[in-house]
Structures are given as C-alpha cells and as structure tokens.
Design a protein around this motif. Structure first.
Motif, mmCIF file in Angstrom:
data_model
loop_
_atom_site.group_PDB
_atom_site.id
_atom_site.type_symbol
_atom_site.label_atom_id
_atom_site.label_comp_id
_atom_site.label_asym_id
_atom_site.label_seq_id
_atom_site.Cartn_x
_atom_site.Cartn_y
_atom_site.Cartn_z
ATOM 1 N N ILE A 124 0.834 -1.204 0.000
ATOM 2 C CA ILE A 124 0.000 0.000 0.000
ATOM 3 C C ILE A 124 0.869 1.254 0.000
ATOM 4 C CG2 ILE A 124 -1.653 1.343 1.357
ATOM 5 C CD1 ILE A 124 -2.825 -1.348 2.315
ATOM 6 N N MET A 125 1.915 1.261 0.838
ATOM 7 C CA MET A 125 2.792 2.428 0.905
ATOM 8 C C MET A 125 3.548 2.645 -0.406
ATOM 9 S SD MET A 125 2.242 3.941 3.671
ATOM 10 C CE MET A 125 0.545 3.351 3.513
ATOM 11 N N ASP A 159 6.029 11.721 5.802
ATOM 12 C CA ASP A 159 4.576 11.624 5.952
ATOM 13 C C ASP A 159 4.052 10.257 5.552
ATOM 14 O OD1 ASP A 159 5.142 14.523 5.979
ATOM 15 O OD2 ASP A 159 2.971 14.720 5.992
ATOM 16 N N VAL A 160 4.603 9.688 4.490
ATOM 17 C CA VAL A 160 4.154 8.364 4.062
ATOM 18 C C VAL A 160 4.525 7.307 5.100
ATOM 19 C CG1 VAL A 160 4.404 6.573 2.301
ATOM 20 C CG2 VAL A 160 4.197 8.959 1.620
ATOM 21 N N SER A 161 5.700 7.442 5.715
ATOM 22 C CA SER A 161 6.103 6.494 6.762
ATOM 23 C C SER A 161 5.189 6.604 7.971
ATOM 24 C CB SER A 161 7.554 6.757 7.171
ATOM 25 O OG SER A 161 8.434 6.507 6.104
ATOM 26 N N VAL A 162 4.865 7.842 8.367
ATOM 27 C CA VAL A 162 3.951 8.040 9.489
ATOM 28 C C VAL A 162 2.571 7.495 9.146
ATOM 29 C CG1 VAL A 162 2.738 9.795 10.853
ATOM 30 C CG2 VAL A 162 5.191 10.003 10.443
ATOM 31 N N LEU A 163 2.126 7.730 7.923
ATOM 32 C CA LEU A 163 0.834 7.203 7.475
ATOM 33 C C LEU A 163 0.799 5.685 7.617
ATOM 34 C CD1 LEU A 163 -1.927 7.572 6.105
ATOM 35 C CD2 LEU A 163 -0.755 7.523 3.909
ATOM 36 N N ASN A 164 1.912 5.027 7.283
ATOM 37 C CA ASN A 164 1.985 3.569 7.383
ATOM 38 C C ASN A 164 1.937 3.116 8.834
ATOM 39 O OD1 ASN A 164 2.405 0.831 6.783
ATOM 40 N ND2 ASN A 164 4.615 1.071 6.930
ATOM 41 N N SER A 165 2.839 3.673 9.653
ATOM 42 C CA SER A 165 2.963 3.189 11.027
ATOM 43 C C SER A 165 1.775 3.571 11.889
ATOM 44 C CB SER A 165 4.252 3.723 11.660
ATOM 45 O OG SER A 165 4.232 5.137 11.704
ATOM 46 N N ALA A 166 1.198 4.750 11.637
ATOM 47 C CA ALA A 166 0.145 5.258 12.514
ATOM 48 C C ALA A 166 -1.263 5.037 11.973
ATOM 49 C CB ALA A 166 0.354 6.754 12.771
ATOM 50 N N THR A 167 -1.396 4.536 10.752
ATOM 51 C CA THR A 167 -2.740 4.350 10.195
ATOM 52 C C THR A 167 -2.914 2.946 9.614
ATOM 53 O OG1 THR A 167 -2.807 6.695 9.662
ATOM 54 C CG2 THR A 167 -4.476 5.319 8.654
ATOM 55 N N VAL A 168 -2.178 2.630 8.554
ATOM 56 C CA VAL A 168 -2.354 1.333 7.891
ATOM 57 C C VAL A 168 -1.998 0.194 8.841
ATOM 58 C CG1 VAL A 168 -1.660 -0.082 5.944
ATOM 59 C CG2 VAL A 168 -1.896 2.387 5.655
ATOM 60 N N GLN A 337 -4.061 9.582 15.214
ATOM 61 C CA GLN A 337 -4.374 10.984 14.911
ATOM 62 C C GLN A 337 -3.235 11.640 14.136
ATOM 63 O OE1 GLN A 337 -7.534 11.655 15.481
ATOM 64 N NE2 GLN A 337 -7.488 9.588 16.354
ATOM 65 N N ARG A 338 -1.986 11.268 14.471
ATOM 66 C CA ARG A 338 -0.862 11.798 13.699
ATOM 67 C C ARG A 338 -0.878 11.223 12.280
ATOM 68 N NH1 ARG A 338 5.640 10.969 14.711
ATOM 69 N NH2 ARG A 338 6.313 12.382 13.042
ATOM 70 N N GLY A 339 -1.239 9.950 12.164
ATOM 71 C CA GLY A 339 -1.347 9.348 10.836
ATOM 72 C C GLY A 339 -2.420 10.007 9.993
ATOM 73 N N ILE A 340 -3.529 10.413 10.654
ATOM 74 C CA ILE A 340 -4.596 11.103 9.926
ATOM 75 C C ILE A 340 -4.103 12.458 9.423
ATOM 76 C CG2 ILE A 340 -6.862 12.186 10.207
ATOM 77 C CD1 ILE A 340 -7.524 9.868 12.168
ATOM 78 N N ALA A 341 -3.282 13.140 10.249
ATOM 79 C CA ALA A 341 -2.693 14.415 9.810
ATOM 80 C C ALA A 341 -1.777 14.194 8.612
ATOM 81 C CB ALA A 341 -1.917 15.056 10.960
ATOM 82 N N ALA A 342 -0.980 13.101 8.645
ATOM 83 C CA ALA A 342 -0.111 12.786 7.507
ATOM 84 C C ALA A 342 -0.936 12.432 6.278
ATOM 85 C CB ALA A 342 0.827 11.630 7.875
ATOM 86 N N ALA A 343 -2.026 11.684 6.492
ATOM 87 C CA ALA A 343 -2.905 11.329 5.365
ATOM 88 C C ALA A 343 -3.507 12.577 4.735
ATOM 89 C CB ALA A 343 -4.012 10.396 5.853
ATOM 90 N N ASP A 344 -3.811 13.572 5.559
ATOM 91 C CA ASP A 344 -4.355 14.833 5.044
ATOM 92 C C ASP A 344 -3.343 15.514 4.124
ATOM 93 O OD1 ASP A 344 -6.507 16.814 5.095
ATOM 94 O OD2 ASP A 344 -5.070 18.079 6.133
ATOM 95 N N ASN A 345 -2.058 15.514 4.521
ATOM 96 C CA ASN A 345 -1.011 16.090 3.666
ATOM 97 C C ASN A 345 -0.887 15.332 2.352
ATOM 98 O OD1 ASN A 345 -0.417 17.950 5.665
ATOM 99 N ND2 ASN A 345 1.254 16.745 6.523
ATOM 100 N N VAL A 346 -0.945 14.001 2.441
ATOM 101 C CA VAL A 346 -0.830 13.163 1.242
ATOM 102 C C VAL A 346 -1.989 13.436 0.285
ATOM 103 C CG1 VAL A 346 -0.966 10.784 0.411
ATOM 104 C CG2 VAL A 346 0.539 11.338 2.317
ATOM 105 N N VAL A 347 -3.200 13.468 0.822
ATOM 106 C CA VAL A 347 -4.385 13.680 -0.022
ATOM 107 C C VAL A 347 -4.360 15.077 -0.632
ATOM 108 C CG1 VAL A 347 -6.898 13.920 0.036
ATOM 109 C CG2 VAL A 347 -5.810 11.961 1.141
#
Length: 614
Positions: A124-125, A159-168, A337-347
């Motif tokens: 996914i990442m 941001d993608v790494s944070v999205l992975n660790s904190a969300t996916v 919540q940090r992963g959601i913030a990173a996802a917001d940057n990605v989107v």
C-alpha cells in the motif's frame, strides 16, 4: 485544505483495494490468534477443576444468554470429553499437551499475520509513494515555485512512513485486538452478564474522557509533520548547497537553523506525548476500577451462592486479560491521529492539479517556424513580458539578450510551455502549442541550462537519459558533437564511468559538455541554451562555446546569453528591456545603431578589458 476522516477514507481506499485479499488473510490469521488467546484464558477453569478435584463443569446460570451459554458449554464439553481423562496424571498430561499446542498455534498465527500484514502495508505504501511521485512530476512549474523542495521530500518520505505506522499498520492492530476484545466479552457474558455490564459501565467513563483528546492529538500531529518538513528542507538545502555554505563560512548559521527546527519538532513531539500518554493512564485507571468493582460485586455474588468460585476466577482472569487489548486499541487510536494528519497532507498533494492542461495533438516534425504573437506574461504581481512578438524560422539561430530580470529565461520557459501566457499565443508550425500533448511537444526541444543537472550514474546513461532508443553510436556521436569525447576517453572506464552525485567528479566545463551531448543525442528539432557558459571559467567557456558552435550547424536554436561575445554569429539578436523587445537585428547592425545593445556591448567590453589588465 483540511479533510475529515470521512473525506479521507474514499481518497485512500483505491490504494487499499488491490490488497483486500491480503487484508482478508491478515484478518483471518489475527482472528485465529485472538481465538487461541481466549482459549488460553478459558482453559484456566478446567485446570482449576482438575487440580482441585471437581469432576464435571457446573452449568451456567440461567441468566446467561443462549449464545454465550452455548459457546461456554461447547468449550467445556470439548475439554472434558477430549482432554480430561479418568486418571489425574492423564488429565495433567493432556492439559499440558493441549496448552503447548495452543501456544504453538498462537505463535504460528501471529507470525503469519505479521508477514502478511507487512506485505500488505508495504504494498500500500509503495502504491501511495508511486502515486505521489507521479503526481509531483506531472505538476506544473508554478507548484514548485510556491513549495519548498524539502517539504515535498518530507511528504514523500516522512509523511508516508507516518501514514503507514500510525494508520495502515494500526488497522491490523485494531482488528487483532478488537477481535480479542469481542471474544473475551462473549466469554465474560457467558459466565456472568451482570458482572460484564458492571465492568463495561465503569470502563465507558474512561472511553468518554479519551474521546475528547482525539482532536488535540490530530492538531499536534499536524504540527509535528510541519516541523519535520522544515528541518528536512534545511537539511536538503544545506547538503545541496554545501559549497556555498563552506565558502561563506556559514556552517554555524545553518547548524543553528537546523537545531532550532529539530528543537521545535521535539517540543511538538513532547506536547503530543503529554496528551497521548494520558490515554493509557486514563484507560488503565478505569480498567483497574472495573476490575475492583467486579471483584467486589463478584465476591458478594459468591457469598450469596449466585456464582461458582471457578467461574469467578475465570471471569477475573478474562477481565484482567481484557485490559491489555483494550489499552493497545485505545493507544493505537490515539496514535492514529498523527497518521490522519499525515494522510491529510498526502491527499492534499494528490488533489493538486497541474495549471498547464495538456492537449491531445501530437506535433509533427518541425518544418516552418515557431511564432510568438503579442505575448504578455505575469507571475502574479506585474507583467514580466509585455507584447512580445517574434518568429523563429527553421534552421535559424536567434539570441535573446538584455539585463538580468528583463524576461529572457522566462521566454524560454514559455516556449517549453512550463507556463501559459497571460495573453497572446505561441504557435508551432502554425498550431497553438496549447493543443499539443505536453510530453510529445517538449520532445521537440533539447535544453541546456546554466545549472547543469546530472545524475549519479555512468557517462553513457547521463547522455542517453530518457532516450530509450539510444545506442552506443548515438551516444558517441553526441559526445563528439559536444566536444566531450576526448575527456570521456580519459576517464577510468570511459563511457561506463560513474560521475558521482550531481556529476561532482567532473569539472564544470565537462559537466556542461555532457549536458550538451544529452541535449543533442535525440536529435531535437529546436535547441535552447539558457546562459550555458555563464558559470564557467574562461578556458572552459571557450571549449564549451566551440562545442555549441558545432552543435548549431544546420540546426534551429534559441540562445539566452549574458556574454555578448558568444552570440555574435546569431542570425538575429532580440534585445529585451523590462519585458519588451526593444531592438532586433544582427550583431553588426545593432552595434551600428548605438542603442541598448551597443551600450550593453560597450559596458561588457570595458569590464572585460579591466579584468584583463588586472
């Protein structure tokens, strides 16, 4: 733009969809893990019965729900019919083997679940990183003018790494622990619905308090990502500009800037941790309250004969075991919540749209002229170019000259359609360039700029970059035309020599000649030179200028030049002043007029004479 979680889900879902099969396998493995975990605790009651001499399980109380009663009865029946034997030592042996097998199954399920989850998460990442990189390369130049390079790099890495660790990754954890919680709750209900409701009622108070922290954690998560982007940007600028940093002696300045930014990141991380650290504390406090409350109520029920001692012990074991998955789940949701913030940057980046819209017409071979008609352009503040018109005929070389900031390089950017004019039009063989496919149109040009960009690869691969059809003969021919063959043959591995990061193993003149070879290897229709010799010393400039002169034989070209001595042989010279073409003609004709060009020439000649005397 800030997105809600509900808005983010459909944006991220396309990256997850190809991995639904792996997600299902991961969920299955984690379900087995949760079931075995529950079985490990549920077997406590038969162990107590065996050790203390009870011969048969006590039926569940009549208040137990039918589903819970059936589940409990099935498990007790399996243990007492298959595992428990008539002889005490046979029962102990069978229970030992059963527990050992449970832990083997638990370990295998956890291992397989982890392997499958990592394959899914990394896949996914990778898809997200690839999509971001494709988006970045597709965006127009105005995006890079308003974004720091370090911010873009931070987004694609941090941001993608944070999205992975904190969300996916967290989704797998929530599924595994959530399943465990549901199974434990089913077993608790099977033993005593009353005690279960007491435990849930007390725990809900903690969950309500924890719910109030999610918004704060998301804000701090966004600030952490911003702080991380800032120090990444400083790092990138300092490394790329290390020559300037050292030449100016500003190491201490850059160090202070970097350490200030990392300190800011640490402060944001500490603030985030102060809030997120309260989550398990509150959860554990209410969990212990629930355990104490159940212990008191269960003791009272035991004294009244409403519950069997073995059932109460099993209930307390299950409730105590329930605290760990609840704590993990709650902490994971807080960290998300940090992963959601990173996802917001990605989107936000994925939603960026190029300001330059590509057409669908593929240009044919350049045959007549490239025409600029009444063109005006502004970056937003004031016009950089005003009412510019000229025609570049096939086989002609024209030069653009003028003071710094007069619009020369901007004109080249417009010819390449990095930007669209505010008004006016550019036509390629009579066709508006806005109708052309961007990639096909830009392949008509070969570009050599003042800032030579080379890659950490071999000489041959740098020359043939992006030209899949290039063969050794094409590469060597381009090197000969660019006057690069002599120095290439003196390199340790000639064309297969690695030139280092940004070509740092070569001199400035050598790098520029490789750039010229790269521009001509695909035999473009039009060559563009943007002050290609301005950063070179006199000897390197002479060699590169000879290469350019040879390259221009029978070719169409536009040359932006600072040194007027390099364009005396141009077919026409366009003189820019404050965004307008104020003079046009050959070198000799412009000198004889005594206008702007003649003044520029006189000033440059005077400076050159002074430099030579000194």
């Amino acid at each position: 733009m800030q997105h809600t979680v509900r808005q983010l889900i459909p944006k991220v879902a396309p990256f997850v969809r190809p991995y639904l099969g792996l997600m299902g396998l991961s969920f299955l493995a984690n379900l087995v893990f949760s079931l075995v975990n529950a079985a490990v605790l549920a077997v406590v009651e038969p162990i107590f019965r065996t050790l203390f001499g009870a011969s048969a399980p006590i039926a569940a109380a009549s208040t137990t729900p039918a589903i819970g009663s059936g589940l409990k009865a099935w498990f007790d029946g399996f243990i007492y019919n298959v595992v428990i034997a008539d002889q005490f030592f046979d029962s102990i042996r069978n229970l030992s083997i059963f527990i050992f097998v449970l832990f083997i199954i638990r370990g295998v399920a956890k291992y397989l679940g982890r392997i499958i989850s990592v394959r899914m998460e990394e896949g996914i990442m990778k898809s997200i990183r690839d999509a971001l990189f494709m988006k970045v390369t597709a965006l127009s130049m105005d995006f890079f003018a308003r974004k720091k390079t370090g911010d873009v790099m931070s987004l694609l890495t941090n941001d993608v790494s944070v999205l992975n660790s904190a969300t996916v990754n967290s989704l797998t954890t929530i599924w595994r622990e959530g399943t465990t919680i549901l199974i434990y709750l089913a077993l608790l209900l099977a033993i005593s619905p009353t005690l279960t409701l007491i435990a849930i009622g007390i725990s809900l108070g903690g969950l309500i308090l924890i719910r109030t922290t999610t918004g704060v954690l998301r804000r701090y998560g966004a600030r952490m990502q911003s702080a991380q982007a800032n120090y990444t940007s400083t790092l990138q600028e300092s490394v790329l500009g290390i020559r300037v940093v050292k030449a100016l002696g500003i190491e201490s300045t850059m160090i202070k800037r970097f350490t200030d930014q990392t300190s800011h990141y640490v402060r944001m991380a500490l603030r985030n941790t102060r809030i997120s650290g309260l989550v398990p504390l509150v959860n554990d406090t209410f969990g212990i309250l629930a355990l104490v409350g159940v212990f008191y109520a269960g003791g009272s029920a035991l004294a009244a004969g409403e519950i069997q001692p073995s059932n109460l012990v099993t209930f307390l074991f299950l409730l105590f075991g329930l605290m760990q998955p609840i704590t993990t789940t709650v902490s994971t949701i807080a960290n998300m919540q940090r992963g959601i913030a990173a996802a917001d940057n990605v989107v936000n980046l994925l939603e960026e749209q190029p300001s330059i819209a590509a057409g669908d017409v593929v240009p044919s071979t350049f045959t007549t002229a490239l025409s600029v008609k009444d063109l005006t352009f502004s970056y937003g503040d004031g016009p950089v170019l005003r009412n510019v018109s000229f025609t570049l005929r096939r086989g002609e070389t024209i030069a653009l000259v003028g003071a710094s900031g007069s619009g020369k390089s901007t004109m080249l950017d417009l010819l390449l359609r990095f930007y669209d004019p505010t008004s006016g039009v550019i036509e390629f063989d009579g066709t508006d360039i806005r109708t052309f496919d961007l990639v096909s149109y830009r392949k008509q040009f070969g570009m050599v700029s003042q800032e030579t960009i080379l890659f950490n690869d071999t000489v041959a691969n740098n020359i043939s970059l992006g030209y899949a059809d290039a063969n050794d003969e094409n590469i060597r021919r381009a090197a000969r035309i660019a006057h690069a063959e002599t120095f290439i043959n003196q390199l340790p591995e000639t064309y297969q020599t690695s030139i280092g990061d940004r070509g740092m193993r070569l001199s400035g003149g050598q790098r520029q000649r490789l750039a010229i070879a790269r521009a001509v290897v695909r035999d473009p229709q039009i060559l563009l030179f943007d002050e290609a010799t301005s950063a070179l010393d006199t000897e390197s400039e002479r060699i590169v200028q000879e290469a350019i002169s040879d390259v221009l034989q029978d070719r169409t070209a536009v040359i932006v030049a600072h040194r007027l001595s390099t364009i005396v042989n141009a077919d026409r010279i366009l003189v820019f002043e404050q965004g307008c073409i104020v003079e046009e003609g050959t070198h000799d004709a412009l000198l004889s007029r005594g206008g702007v060009y003649a003044k520029l020439h006189a000033m440059q000649y005077a400076n050159d004479s002074t430099d030579q005397r000194s």
